[in-house]
Design a protein around this motif. Structure first.
Motif: not given
Length: 127
Positions: A17-22, A29-40, A65-68
């Motif tokens: 959890v601490e690896d992802v900024p608030a 990276k999962y195999r050959d894929e890049q996945i964006a992981l967000f902590h909202f 940038m994340i938002g609503t």
């Protein structure tokens, strides 16, 4: 992502959890894929999408940038500001032709896992 009743999900460890900024994201990276992981964190929610922006084909969404928008959680591409739903990947801008692949996320004991439908579950590496 809609799952059929027969689909199976393989969960892989993405990061702590601490690896992802608030209220921000990271690339996993999962195999050959890049996945964006967000902590909202303002909403107490986690989301994962493909990292590739379908509009300009750039690996950049994890830096967006994340938002609503109308109550819908979204990410805006940092390069061209096209917005996508974090919940289901659909484009929230005027272009309905492009959308994102989304992945389920779960957090257990300060460890974040991303679900891959019918995947093999190899460990991810922070990119």
């Amino acid at each position: 992502m809609s799952l059929s009743n027969t689909a199976t999900i393989t969960w892989f460890f993405a990061c702590k959890v601490e690896d992802v900024p608030a209220n921000g994201g990271v690339c996993v990276k999962y195999r050959d894929e890049q996945i964006a992981l967000f902590h909202f964190s303002r909403r107490g929610e986690w989301y994962a999408t493909q990292n590739l922006c379908p509009h300009r084909r750039q690996m950049a969404l994890s830096r967006g940038m994340i938002g609503t928008q109308g109550g819908e959680p979204k990410v805006a591409c940092p390069f061209h500001k096209k917005s996508f739903s974090l919940a289901d990947g659909r484009c929230l801008s005027d272009d309905t032709e492009c959308s994102l692949t989304t992945y389920p996320v779960k957090v257990e004991e300060d460890r974040v896992y991303i679900g891959i439908v019918n995947g093999s579950g190899h460990a991810a590496v922070m990119a």
